[in-house]
Write a protein that holds these residues in place. Structure first.
Motif, PDB file in Angstrom:
ATOM      1  N   ARG A 183      -5.049  -6.797   3.925  1.00 33.20           N
ATOM      2  CA  ARG A 183      -4.003  -7.135   4.890  1.00 33.20           C
ATOM      3  C   ARG A 183      -2.835  -7.751   4.115  1.00 33.20           C
ATOM      4  O   ARG A 183      -3.033  -8.523   3.193  1.00 33.20           O
ATOM      5  CB  ARG A 183      -4.572  -8.160   5.878  1.00 33.20           C
ATOM      6  CG  ARG A 183      -3.606  -8.720   6.886  1.00 33.20           C
ATOM      7  CD  ARG A 183      -4.382  -9.407   8.008  1.00 33.20           C
ATOM      8  NE  ARG A 183      -5.378 -10.367   7.520  1.00 33.20           N
ATOM      9  CZ  ARG A 183      -5.217 -11.688   7.550  1.00 33.20           C
ATOM     10  NH1 ARG A 183      -4.113 -12.216   8.000  1.00 33.20           N
ATOM     11  NH2 ARG A 183      -6.173 -12.495   7.115  1.00 33.20           N
ATOM     12  N   GLN A 184      -1.623  -7.386   4.520  1.00 30.59           N
ATOM     13  CA  GLN A 184      -0.473  -7.957   3.826  1.00 30.59           C
ATOM     14  C   GLN A 184       0.418  -8.738   4.787  1.00 30.59           C
ATOM     15  O   GLN A 184       0.744  -8.257   5.869  1.00 30.59           O
ATOM     16  CB  GLN A 184       0.361  -6.841   3.172  1.00 30.59           C
ATOM     17  CG  GLN A 184       1.566  -7.396   2.444  1.00 30.59           C
ATOM     18  CD  GLN A 184       2.297  -6.377   1.596  1.00 30.59           C
ATOM     19  OE1 GLN A 184       2.037  -5.188   1.642  1.00 30.59           O
ATOM     20  NE2 GLN A 184       3.246  -6.856   0.799  1.00 30.59           N
ATOM     21  N   THR A 185       0.763  -9.944   4.403  1.00 29.99           N
ATOM     22  CA  THR A 185       1.893 -10.625   5.062  1.00 29.99           C
ATOM     23  C   THR A 185       2.991 -10.514   4.018  1.00 29.99           C
ATOM     24  O   THR A 185       3.557  -9.445   3.855  1.00 29.99           O
ATOM     25  CB  THR A 185       1.549 -12.074   5.451  1.00 29.99           C
ATOM     26  OG1 THR A 185       0.920 -12.731   4.351  1.00 29.99           O
ATOM     27  CG2 THR A 185       0.632 -12.116   6.626  1.00 29.99           C
TER      28      THR A 185
ATOM     29  N   GLN B 293       0.836  -1.212   0.000  1.00 29.27           N
ATOM     30  CA  GLN B 293       0.000   0.000   0.000  1.00 29.27           C
ATOM     31  C   GLN B 293       0.870   1.262   0.000  1.00 29.27           C
ATOM     32  O   GLN B 293       0.595   2.214  -0.734  1.00 29.27           O
ATOM     33  CB  GLN B 293      -0.894  -0.024   1.223  1.00 29.27           C
ATOM     34  CG  GLN B 293      -2.114   0.837   1.079  1.00 29.27           C
ATOM     35  CD  GLN B 293      -3.041   0.602   2.249  1.00 29.27           C
ATOM     36  OE1 GLN B 293      -2.645   0.766   3.410  1.00 29.27           O
ATOM     37  NE2 GLN B 293      -4.254   0.200   1.983  1.00 29.27           N
ATOM     38  N   SER B 294       1.936   1.239   0.821  1.00 28.85           N
ATOM     39  CA  SER B 294       2.819   2.413   0.850  1.00 28.85           C
ATOM     40  C   SER B 294       3.406   2.656  -0.531  1.00 28.85           C
ATOM     41  O   SER B 294       3.444   3.801  -1.007  1.00 28.85           O
ATOM     42  CB  SER B 294       3.990   2.196   1.825  1.00 28.85           C
ATOM     43  OG  SER B 294       3.529   1.851   3.089  1.00 28.85           O
TER      44      SER B 294
ATOM     45  N   ALA C  26       3.618   5.625  -5.701  1.00 34.78           N
ATOM     46  CA  ALA C  26       3.486   5.624  -7.168  1.00 34.78           C
ATOM     47  C   ALA C  26       2.449   6.668  -7.608  1.00 34.78           C
ATOM     48  O   ALA C  26       2.614   7.337  -8.626  1.00 34.78           O
ATOM     49  CB  ALA C  26       3.100   4.237  -7.668  1.00 34.78           C
ATOM     50  N   ASP C  27       1.360   6.812  -6.811  1.00 34.29           N
ATOM     51  CA  ASP C  27       0.363   7.833  -7.155  1.00 34.29           C
ATOM     52  C   ASP C  27       1.019   9.212  -7.172  1.00 34.29           C
ATOM     53  O   ASP C  27       0.704  10.060  -7.994  1.00 34.29           O
ATOM     54  CB  ASP C  27      -0.769   7.855  -6.102  1.00 34.29           C
ATOM     55  CG  ASP C  27      -1.657   6.624  -6.228  1.00 34.29           C
ATOM     56  OD1 ASP C  27      -1.666   6.018  -7.306  1.00 34.29           O
ATOM     57  OD2 ASP C  27      -2.307   6.266  -5.218  1.00 34.29           O
ATOM     58  N   LYS C  28       1.946   9.403  -6.239  1.00 36.20           N
ATOM     59  CA  LYS C  28       2.549  10.728  -6.105  1.00 36.20           C
ATOM     60  C   LYS C  28       3.709  10.936  -7.088  1.00 36.20           C
ATOM     61  O   LYS C  28       3.841  12.004  -7.667  1.00 36.20           O
ATOM     62  CB  LYS C  28       3.060  10.862  -4.662  1.00 36.20           C
ATOM     63  CG  LYS C  28       3.467  12.236  -4.276  1.00 36.20           C
ATOM     64  CD  LYS C  28       3.509  12.376  -2.768  1.00 36.20           C
ATOM     65  CE  LYS C  28       4.107  13.713  -2.397  1.00 36.20           C
ATOM     66  NZ  LYS C  28       4.462  13.776  -0.994  1.00 36.20           N
ATOM     67  N   TYR C  29       4.545   9.896  -7.282  1.00 33.92           N
ATOM     68  CA  TYR C  29       5.788  10.097  -8.038  1.00 33.92           C
ATOM     69  C   TYR C  29       5.760   9.515  -9.451  1.00 33.92           C
ATOM     70  O   TYR C  29       6.715   9.674 -10.202  1.00 33.92           O
ATOM     71  CB  TYR C  29       6.980   9.539  -7.251  1.00 33.92           C
ATOM     72  CG  TYR C  29       7.236  10.335  -5.989  1.00 33.92           C
ATOM     73  CD1 TYR C  29       7.940  11.542  -6.038  1.00 33.92           C
ATOM     74  CD2 TYR C  29       6.734   9.910  -4.763  1.00 33.92           C
ATOM     75  CE1 TYR C  29       8.148  12.285  -4.888  1.00 33.92           C
ATOM     76  CE2 TYR C  29       6.934  10.646  -3.614  1.00 33.92           C
ATOM     77  CZ  TYR C  29       7.645  11.833  -3.677  1.00 33.92           C
ATOM     78  OH  TYR C  29       7.848  12.581  -2.550  1.00 33.92           O
ATOM     79  N   GLY C  30       4.722   8.773  -9.789  1.00 31.46           N
ATOM     80  CA  GLY C  30       4.610   8.317 -11.170  1.00 31.46           C
ATOM     81  C   GLY C  30       5.124   6.897 -11.399  1.00 31.46           C
ATOM     82  O   GLY C  30       5.422   6.163 -10.458  1.00 31.46           O
TER      83      GLY C  30
END
Ligand code: HEM
Length: 462
Positions: A441-443, A27-28, A33-37
């Protein structure tokens, strides 16, 4: 002229460590990617990694003449438990070569076909459990799919029954594995000094690894003491030979790969099934179409292995779910040593030779250039028939790439179609809470969190 690659600012010594939430790195990365392309650079523990998220760049890094899988970050930590197993082996590592050549035939169409009855056996245990639960009980979908996929892989490939549907608690292997994967992810995002302050976490990590290795060792010991002529993966590992060199897999490599198959072979498929049911419950039209397909192809009798290959709409639903939520959220490559000089991507982004390049599959899967302005929406039709086969090369890569792509893909596909078909044949499903907003949720893999459904037996089905 090289185009500069954007990079979030970071802080001295720690670089971009704080930009990544260790409990949901994917998610981070998506937010960044949304911000920096479509390409950006992160500095993590003194090393630069490049993150790509467009189909154009993904297609380029899938070129196996220029790039090969790179094992770094969380995946490198997973080596603490499974060493040079297929998933975590370094490019060109000898154990990978031997295991890959020895095991590929077991996962071919014939091998998977032979596993059908056992897959069916486990899938009907899920159906029986849901039927007993009745429409008033909310079903923890992801937990039950984890039971299904863990039991399937253990039974089909190692002839071991975990019997997860007969107990409230998951098999201890699952807890150890989840703990191990979460901690492997965290270790990759933690400073070495931080690790020194986490002695009890460290102890637990090694206990989890020991438990998984013991379970695998017990399977090997049992099979050696009770040989069978079953053509399963365990026999292929124990007695098979590398067709090229005649070598057998070492005992160490067998244990590494048993755990690898138990981990890689169930988390991802369980996540896929959970996302499929999330989307079907959210999209009544797609649910109706999928159920009608099952009714017309299968009807009321048992689902046969031939019918499983004749459910194209359900396959489109699965592909679409994996496009939006690839349950193995990314993979990393680096330039091959034989390719000289720095790497230039898209003719303009220059990357130093040897630097890791990771793809965020969920972003590439939503690239508006390929999937349109509605790329965020669940629309199985775009993955149906020609719409799917005519996608640009490498636009849909949830199973990874080339030689290091997923060896278990045919297994996962057959298992998931069968489970979906059986569930839709027997139940009407709906969201427990219609206002549920998807939480992920991520493992190492991703799954829906806190997702419950209700299942009502359909009339006239036995
Ligand atoms: C590799 C995804 C099911 C066993 C991979 C890779 C991906 C992937 C993306 C490449 C990883 C990389 O390049 O770093 C999935 C998905 C699945 C699935 C989305 C289900 C929906 C399975 C199953 C098995 C399995 C059922 C076992 C029966 C493996 C193994 C590798 C692998 C052993 C490593 C292959 C190698 O490098 O030689 N998978 N997988 N996977 N997968 Fe799967």
């Amino acid at each position: 002229m090289s185009t500069p690659i954007p990079a979030p600012p970071g802080i001295p010594l720690l670089g971009n460590v704080l930009d990544i939430d260790p409990s949901n790195a994917n998610q981070s990365l998506s937010h960044l990617a949304d911000k920096y392309g479509p390409i950006f650079k992160l500095n993590l523990f003194g090393g630069d990694r490049y993150i790509v998220s467009s189909v154009e760049l993904l297609n380029e890094i899938c070129d196996e003449k220029r790039f090969a899988k790179m094992v770094s970050g969380p995946l490198e930590q997973v080596r603490n438990g499974v060493g040079s197993g297929l998933f975590t082996a370094y490019h060109g590592e000898h154990d990978w070569e031997v295991a890959h050549r020895t095991l590929v035939p077991a996962f071919g169409p014939l091998g998977i076909h032979d596993m059908y009855d056992e897959m069916y056996d486990v899938a009907t245990q899920l159906v029986a459990k849901w039927a007993r639960a009745g429409p008033e009980q909310k079903i923890a979908v992801t937990d039950d799919f984890t039971r299904l996929t863990l039991d399937s892989i253990a039974l089909c490939v190692m002839d071991k029954r975990f019997n997860s549907f007969y107990s409230e608690k998951m098999h201890p292997f699952v807890d150890a594995m989840v703990g191990f994967l979460i901690e492997s992810g965290r270790r990759a995002a933690r400073t070495r000094i931080g690790a020194l302050f986490n002695r009890s976490v460290e102890r637990q990590y090694h206990e989890d690894i020991a438990l998984m290795r013991n379970v695998a060792q017990e399977m090997v010991d049992y099979r050696r003491a009770n040989p069978t002529d079953k053509k399963d993966l365990l026999n292929a590992m124990l007695f098979g030979k590398d067709p090229k060199t005649g070598e057998k897999m070492s005992d160490e490599s067998i244990i590494n790969n048993i755990i690898t198959f138990l981990i890689a072979g169930h988390e991802t498929t369980s996540g896929l099934l959970s996302f499929v049911f999330y989307h079907l419950c959210k999209n009544p039209e797609a649910l109706r179409t999928a159920q009608e397909e099952v009714d017309s192809v299968v009807g009321k009798g048992p689902v046969t292995v031939q019918q499983v290959t004749k459910l194209p709409y359900i396959e489109a639903v699965m592909r679409e779910a994996l496009r939006l939520y690839p349950t193995a959220p990314g993979f990393s490559v680096t330039a091959l040593p034989t390719v000289p000089g720095p790497v230039v991507l898209a003719g303009k982004y220059t990357i130093p030779h040897g630097a890791p390049i990771a793809v965020i599959l969920s972003k590439a899967g939503r690239d508006p250039v390929v999937f349109g302005a509605d790329a965020d929406e669940f629309k199985p039709d775009r993955m149906y028939g020609e719409n799917f086969t005519k996608l640009p090369p490498n636009a849909w890569k949830p199973f990874g790439n080339g030689a290091r792509g997923c060896i278990g893909r045919p297994f996962a596909w057959q298992e998931a179609i069968l489970a979906i078909a059986l569930i839709l044949q027997n139940f009407n499903v709906r969201m427990d809470d219609p206002s549920y907003q998807l939480q992920v949720r991520q493992t190492l893999t991703v799954k829906p969190d806190n997702f419950f459904i209700r299942a009502t037996l359909r009339e006239g089905i036995n």
